[in-house]
Design a protein around this motif. Sequence first.
Motif, mmCIF file in Angstrom:
data_model
loop_
_atom_site.group_PDB
_atom_site.id
_atom_site.type_symbol
_atom_site.label_atom_id
_atom_site.label_comp_id
_atom_site.label_asym_id
_atom_site.label_seq_id
_atom_site.Cartn_x
_atom_site.Cartn_y
_atom_site.Cartn_z
ATOM 1 N N ILE A 227 15.644 -2.264 5.632
ATOM 2 C CA ILE A 227 14.715 -2.236 6.762
ATOM 3 C C ILE A 227 13.298 -1.950 6.291
ATOM 4 N N LEU A 228 13.143 -1.160 5.213
ATOM 5 C CA LEU A 228 11.810 -0.959 4.645
ATOM 6 C C LEU A 228 11.266 -2.270 4.067
ATOM 7 N N GLU A 229 12.145 -3.065 3.465
ATOM 8 C CA GLU A 229 11.715 -4.349 2.919
ATOM 9 C C GLU A 229 11.324 -5.309 4.036
ATOM 10 N N CYS A 230 12.080 -5.323 5.133
ATOM 11 C CA CYS A 230 11.701 -6.153 6.285
ATOM 12 C C CYS A 230 10.344 -5.739 6.822
ATOM 13 N N ASN A 231 10.119 -4.436 6.889
ATOM 14 C CA ASN A 231 8.826 -3.926 7.352
ATOM 15 C C ASN A 231 7.702 -4.444 6.470
ATOM 16 N N ARG A 232 7.951 -4.424 5.163
ATOM 17 C CA ARG A 232 6.934 -4.924 4.219
ATOM 18 C C ARG A 232 6.649 -6.402 4.455
ATOM 19 N N ILE A 233 7.699 -7.200 4.600
ATOM 20 C CA ILE A 233 7.537 -8.642 4.771
ATOM 21 C C ILE A 233 6.719 -8.951 6.018
ATOM 22 N N VAL A 234 7.042 -8.290 7.140
ATOM 23 C CA VAL A 234 6.326 -8.560 8.394
ATOM 24 C C VAL A 234 4.893 -8.076 8.309
ATOM 25 N N LEU A 235 4.677 -6.895 7.739
ATOM 26 C CA LEU A 235 3.313 -6.369 7.649
ATOM 27 C C LEU A 235 2.401 -7.284 6.839
ATOM 28 N N GLU A 236 2.964 -7.988 5.872
ATOM 29 C CA GLU A 236 2.144 -8.893 5.067
ATOM 30 C C GLU A 236 1.638 -10.089 5.866
ATOM 31 N N THR A 237 2.189 -10.297 7.064
ATOM 32 C CA THR A 237 1.780 -11.452 7.879
ATOM 33 C C THR A 237 0.849 -11.075 9.032
ATOM 34 N N ILE A 238 0.614 -9.792 9.255
ATOM 35 C CA ILE A 238 -0.177 -9.397 10.422
ATOM 36 C C ILE A 238 -1.653 -9.737 10.217
ATOM 37 N N GLU A 239 -2.345 -9.902 11.323
ATOM 38 C CA GLU A 239 -3.783 -10.113 11.284
ATOM 39 C C GLU A 239 -4.491 -8.811 11.639
ATOM 40 N N PRO A 240 -5.610 -8.509 10.971
ATOM 41 C CA PRO A 240 -6.343 -7.278 11.285
ATOM 42 C C PRO A 240 -6.741 -7.232 12.758
ATOM 43 N N ASP A 241 -6.570 -6.060 13.364
ATOM 44 C CA ASP A 241 -6.868 -5.906 14.787
ATOM 45 C C ASP A 241 -7.180 -4.434 15.058
ATOM 46 N N ILE A 242 -8.446 -4.109 15.129
ATOM 47 C CA ILE A 242 -8.865 -2.719 15.318
ATOM 48 C C ILE A 242 -9.264 -2.525 16.770
ATOM 49 N N ARG A 243 -8.380 -1.882 17.538
ATOM 50 C CA ARG A 243 -8.670 -1.617 18.947
ATOM 51 C C ARG A 243 -8.840 -0.132 19.230
ATOM 52 N N GLY A 244 -8.413 0.697 18.303
ATOM 53 C CA GLY A 244 -8.596 2.131 18.466
ATOM 54 C C GLY A 244 -9.955 2.572 17.932
ATOM 55 N N SER A 245 -10.099 3.871 17.754
ATOM 56 C CA SER A 245 -11.364 4.461 17.314
ATOM 57 C C SER A 245 -11.284 4.829 15.835
ATOM 58 N N VAL A 246 -12.275 4.379 15.059
ATOM 59 C CA VAL A 246 -12.355 4.685 13.631
ATOM 60 C C VAL A 246 -13.727 5.274 13.363
ATOM 61 N N ASP A 247 -13.783 6.497 12.814
ATOM 62 C CA ASP A 247 -15.092 7.118 12.596
ATOM 63 C C ASP A 247 -15.736 6.616 11.309
ATOM 64 N N GLY A 248 -16.999 6.990 11.111
ATOM 65 C CA GLY A 248 -17.771 6.495 9.975
ATOM 66 C C GLY A 248 -17.342 7.057 8.643
ATOM 67 N N LEU A 249 -16.525 8.087 8.637
ATOM 68 C CA LEU A 249 -16.052 8.688 7.393
ATOM 69 C C LEU A 249 -14.750 8.057 6.903
ATOM 70 N N SER A 250 -14.215 7.130 7.671
ATOM 71 C CA SER A 250 -12.936 6.516 7.321
ATOM 72 C C SER A 250 -13.136 5.153 6.670
ATOM 73 N N THR A 251 -12.134 4.721 5.893
ATOM 74 C CA THR A 251 -12.142 3.433 5.214
ATOM 75 C C THR A 251 -10.898 2.643 5.603
ATOM 76 N N ILE A 252 -11.107 1.421 6.054
ATOM 77 C CA ILE A 252 -10.010 0.532 6.417
ATOM 78 C C ILE A 252 -10.057 -0.667 5.484
ATOM 79 N N THR A 253 -8.963 -0.923 4.763
ATOM 80 C CA THR A 253 -8.924 -2.066 3.850
ATOM 81 C C THR A 253 -7.670 -2.884 4.093
ATOM 82 N N GLY A 254 -7.805 -4.209 3.951
ATOM 83 C CA GLY A 254 -6.658 -5.092 4.065
ATOM 84 C C GLY A 254 -6.248 -5.347 5.510
ATOM 85 N N ARG A 255 -5.017 -5.812 5.686
ATOM 86 C CA ARG A 255 -4.489 -6.147 7.011
ATOM 87 C C ARG A 255 -4.058 -4.868 7.715
ATOM 88 N N VAL A 256 -4.835 -4.466 8.689
ATOM 89 C CA VAL A 256 -4.562 -3.213 9.403
ATOM 90 C C VAL A 256 -4.667 -3.455 10.903
#
Length: 355
Positions: A227-256
């Motif tokens: 199930i961890l491997e399935c999670n990895r496979i699906v996560l590799e296909t997601i598109e970035p979508d930031i709808r929550g709040s991210v402050d200026g001290l945080s770093t977001i990289t890759g598909r999140v």
Amino acid sequence: MKALVLAGGRGTRLRPLTHTSAKQLVPVANKPVLFYGLEAIRDAGITSVGIVVGDTGPEISAAVGDGSRFGLEVTYIPQEAPLGLAHCVLIAREFLADEPFVMYLGDNFLVDGITDLVDAFRESAHDAQILLTKVDEPQFYGVAELGPDGAILRLEEKPENPRSDLAIVGVYTFSPAIHEAVRAITPSARGELEITDAITWLIDNGHRVHSHLVSGYWKDTGRLQDILECNRIVLETIEPDIRGSVDGLSTITGRVVISPGATVENSVIHGPAVIGAHTRVSDSRVGPFTSVGKGCVLEDAGVEYAIILDDCVISGVSELTHSLIGRNVEVTRTPGAPGTHQLMVGDHSKVRLRS
């Protein structure tokens, strides 16, 4: 054509999580495994679905409802005990009537769905079509031996000396001929009506039984590593979508994906990763290959290659990896030498770790 989805079973390989939760509802990228199967059935053009349920039936029906959210019409079929896959066909006789159907094990995960399988069956004159995939260790699976035209000659369950490397995947298509087969067989040594015995009966009685090879990724999600491997496979296909709040001290990289209502403060989110709704991440590092459910709190934490279900608290734990954490779990730090921890924790648990 109808579908019969099997969502009973006790999920013993995922205990203690499945003591309190249906194994088919364990999430992959924050969506239950069962939902991927229902969507695959819908995408194959099938709308009438019977779901066989056992002890976790109320939880399954609460999650799926009447099926309308998936574009399906769902009928629930209670099974008194896990008496075998062929027994599921037997008790679903009234629902299935005399229509062909696809039988789908609800804890199976197929990235490319089942449309090719269903289309091939609709265009054929076969009485059964079995989905197969090549595996490295066929002795641990049900194995099919094929003729030169792809017809199935023989099925063996976990053979010492496999005749092929083709393992049986938990998706089948059947004509109404299967109903005579499941009535004709007797329980196996473990007291169950085996679907492999019913298929063998079809072969022995001159019915057309054919193979269909998996075109993409497949896993049985009954074990932690799978199930961890399935999670990895699906996560590799997601598109970035930031709808929550991210402050200026945080770093977001890759598909999140950061869901609505989630907050990220002074943290690093390394994709692919999903942060659920109304989850708070502070002073933490999350990812890669991590999905965090809704309503969680991660503070002063480090989590990667993990699945964290809803309403968990992870605090002061710097190296949490290769883990599946159930709902309402608290994982906190106690004094001592730092270390790396691997966990599979059931619902409503509290775990204190040296970190």
